[in-house]
Design a protein around this motif. Structure first.
Motif, PDB file in Angstrom:
ATOM      1  N   TYR A 127       3.572  -9.007  -2.060  1.00 22.68           N
ATOM      2  CA  TYR A 127       3.742  -7.596  -2.420  1.00 22.68           C
ATOM      3  C   TYR A 127       2.578  -6.772  -1.871  1.00 22.68           C
ATOM      4  O   TYR A 127       2.779  -5.670  -1.335  1.00 22.68           O
ATOM      5  CB  TYR A 127       3.823  -7.441  -3.941  1.00 22.68           C
ATOM      6  N   ALA A 128       1.379  -7.319  -1.988  1.00 21.45           N
ATOM      7  CA  ALA A 128       0.207  -6.614  -1.446  1.00 21.45           C
ATOM      8  C   ALA A 128       0.313  -6.474   0.066  1.00 21.45           C
ATOM      9  O   ALA A 128      -0.038  -5.426   0.636  1.00 21.45           O
ATOM     10  CB  ALA A 128      -1.071  -7.367  -1.826  1.00 21.45           C
ATOM     11  N   ALA A 129       0.827  -7.515   0.744  1.00 22.96           N
ATOM     12  CA  ALA A 129       0.990  -7.456   2.198  1.00 22.96           C
ATOM     13  C   ALA A 129       1.948  -6.331   2.586  1.00 22.96           C
ATOM     14  O   ALA A 129       1.700  -5.582   3.542  1.00 22.96           O
ATOM     15  CB  ALA A 129       1.513  -8.804   2.705  1.00 22.96           C
ATOM     16  N   TRP A 130       3.054  -6.215   1.851  1.00 20.18           N
ATOM     17  CA  TRP A 130       4.003  -5.140   2.146  1.00 20.18           C
ATOM     18  C   TRP A 130       3.409  -3.774   1.807  1.00 20.18           C
ATOM     19  O   TRP A 130       3.562  -2.804   2.565  1.00 20.18           O
ATOM     20  CB  TRP A 130       5.297  -5.374   1.360  1.00 20.18           C
ATOM     21  N   ALA A 131       2.722  -3.677   0.656  1.00 26.55           N
ATOM     22  CA  ALA A 131       2.158  -2.391   0.233  1.00 26.55           C
ATOM     23  C   ALA A 131       1.136  -1.867   1.241  1.00 26.55           C
ATOM     24  O   ALA A 131       1.076  -0.658   1.509  1.00 26.55           O
ATOM     25  CB  ALA A 131       1.518  -2.544  -1.148  1.00 26.55           C
ATOM     26  N   TYR A 132       0.342  -2.760   1.820  1.00 21.96           N
ATOM     27  CA  TYR A 132      -0.668  -2.344   2.791  1.00 21.96           C
ATOM     28  C   TYR A 132      -0.042  -1.949   4.127  1.00 21.96           C
ATOM     29  O   TYR A 132      -0.523  -1.040   4.813  1.00 21.96           O
ATOM     30  CB  TYR A 132      -1.676  -3.464   3.042  1.00 21.96           C
ATOM     31  N   SER A 133       1.024  -2.654   4.528  1.00 19.94           N
ATOM     32  CA  SER A 133       1.544  -2.481   5.883  1.00 19.94           C
ATOM     33  C   SER A 133       2.794  -1.612   5.973  1.00 19.94           C
ATOM     34  O   SER A 133       3.022  -0.957   6.991  1.00 19.94           O
ATOM     35  CB  SER A 133       1.865  -3.854   6.481  1.00 19.94           C
ATOM     36  N   GLY A 134       3.627  -1.624   4.931  1.00 20.39           N
ATOM     37  CA  GLY A 134       4.897  -0.916   5.009  1.00 20.39           C
ATOM     38  C   GLY A 134       5.921  -1.605   5.879  1.00 20.39           C
ATOM     39  O   GLY A 134       6.953  -1.021   6.224  1.00 20.39           O
ATOM     40  N   SER A 135       5.682  -2.852   6.223  1.00 23.41           N
ATOM     41  CA  SER A 135       6.575  -3.599   7.114  1.00 23.41           C
ATOM     42  C   SER A 135       7.885  -3.965   6.408  1.00 23.41           C
ATOM     43  O   SER A 135       7.877  -4.460   5.280  1.00 23.41           O
ATOM     44  CB  SER A 135       5.874  -4.881   7.591  1.00 23.41           C
ATOM     45  N   VAL A 136       9.014  -3.749   7.112  1.00 17.43           N
ATOM     46  CA  VAL A 136      10.316  -4.137   6.571  1.00 17.43           C
ATOM     47  C   VAL A 136      10.396  -5.653   6.446  1.00 17.43           C
ATOM     48  O   VAL A 136      10.940  -6.190   5.473  1.00 17.43           O
ATOM     49  CB  VAL A 136      11.446  -3.613   7.483  1.00 17.43           C
ATOM     50  N   ALA A 137       9.851  -6.365   7.431  1.00 17.98           N
ATOM     51  CA  ALA A 137       9.886  -7.826   7.398  1.00 17.98           C
ATOM     52  C   ALA A 137       9.089  -8.364   6.218  1.00 17.98           C
ATOM     53  O   ALA A 137       9.525  -9.294   5.527  1.00 17.98           O
ATOM     54  CB  ALA A 137       9.340  -8.395   8.711  1.00 17.98           C
ATOM     55  N   LEU A 138       7.908  -7.795   5.958  1.00 21.22           N
ATOM     56  CA  LEU A 138       7.093  -8.249   4.834  1.00 21.22           C
ATOM     57  C   LEU A 138       7.751  -7.890   3.507  1.00 21.22           C
ATOM     58  O   LEU A 138       7.647  -8.644   2.526  1.00 21.22           O
ATOM     59  CB  LEU A 138       5.695  -7.641   4.918  1.00 21.22           C
ATOM     60  N   LYS A 139       8.441  -6.764   3.450  1.00 20.41           N
ATOM     61  CA  LYS A 139       9.186  -6.419   2.240  1.00 20.41           C
ATOM     62  C   LYS A 139      10.307  -7.426   2.000  1.00 20.41           C
ATOM     63  O   LYS A 139      10.548  -7.860   0.861  1.00 20.41           O
ATOM     64  CB  LYS A 139       9.756  -5.002   2.359  1.00 20.41           C
TER      65      LYS A 139
END
Length: 310
Positions: free
Chosen positions: A32-44
């Motif tokens: 979740y932190a990875a997505w929150a920092y990057s905004g990446s669709v793949a990480l989400k």
């Protein structure tokens, strides 16, 4: 909390299920932190899959607790199949997750966006992937050893998350150098395909368990060899049936003995067979139907050593 081989199977599975929940929550937090920092669709998309890991760990706790309950008037064969139900529910959740990830991928293609702080996102997701790799391998190893469908399904699911994470990290690492914004939703689409494949495989294995599919040929050969070795004095074993339900093996067959053999001798033969089967296969429920020699079918296991018995 350590997982000791000296613990009972029930205690060990319960400890593992609680650790699975903790590992899933840790991985979810990192992703979740990875997505929150990057905004990446793949990480989400990867974080969405990990939500299912958390739900599956909770379901696994319920299933393992229920499966170890003793037989009762309503469930005379025990509650062992609860683990298969848990695995099927987890499989269905994985399939739904694949569809959600596919939708995220489609939105990403339609509305591509630049990724912020990709290296922070990659690092956080990489840490979660390492955690999942260690735990997924542990779940598979212990689940197969103690024959727990819930733990094996959980291990397969976690490892699918690992391979997804490896591909995701490799793909996102190219973004800062290529500027290909379409790569982010493309990776999400590949994640959806992989999750769909794993979910289908998990569902197929769980349904096979619920349908009492026969075990592999190696297990059947071992069963036949044990009966042939231990049934000294008997004439034949036929109509052999075997099914595996979680950690329990159910075995039943007909044993043909000479008509002059006493009940005591027949009982000793059955005891030898049961002891041999339990030593080789673990926890077993065994039902042997004894028949006189005129019931022989000349099929199944014909015991050549029978003529040497006194």
């Amino acid at each position: 909390m350590a997982v000791s081989d000296t613990q009972s199977p029930a205690r060990r599975k319960n400890v593992i299920a609680w650790i699975s929940l903790g590992v899933s929550l840790l991985a979810l937090g990192l992703k979740y932190a990875a997505w929150a920092y990057s905004g990446s669709v793949a990480l989400k998309s990867d974080a969405l899959e990990t939500v299912i890991n958390v739900a599956a760990a909770i379901g696994g706790l319920w299933a393992i607790h229920l499966a170890e309950r003793p037989a009762d008037d309503n469930h005379t064969y025990g509650h062992y199949k609860a683990e298969y139900l848990s695995a099927i529910i987890e499989s269905a959740m994985v399939l739904v997750t694949a569809l959600l990830i596919a939708r995220e991928s489609y939105d990403g293609f339609m509305h591509p966006q630049a990724i912020h702080a990709p290296w922070i996102g990659i690092t956080l997701n990489g840490a979660a992937t390492v955690v999942n790799l260690g735990w997924g391998l542990t779940l598979l190893r212990i689940g197969r050893r103690i024959r727990s469908p819930a733990l094996v399904a959980g291990g397969q699911h976690v490892l699918s998350d690992v391979w997804t994470g490896c591909g995701l990290i490799a793909g996102l690492a190219l973004l800062p150098f290529t500027g290909w914004h379409w790569l982010d939703p493309a990776i999400a689409a590949l994640i959806a395909v992989n999750v769909l494949r794993v979910g289908w495989d998990m569902l197929r294995q769980s349904v096979s368990g619920l349908m009492d599919e026969a075990p592999d040929s190696a297990t059947l050969t071992k069963l036949h060899d044990i009966i042939a070795e231990k049934a000294i004095g008997a004439l034949e074993a036929h109509d052999i049936r075997i099914r595996e339900v979680g950690a329990i093996t159910f075995i039943e067959f007909h044993l043909v003995v000479p008509g002059t053999m006493t009940v005591g001798v027949v009982h000793d033969i059955c005891d030898r067979i049961e002891a041999g089967l339990r030593q080789a296969l673990g926890r077993c429920v065994i039902n042997i139907h004894v028949e006189p020699e005129h019931k022989a079918k000349n099929m199944g296991i014909v015991l050549a050593h029978a003529t040497t018995a006194s």
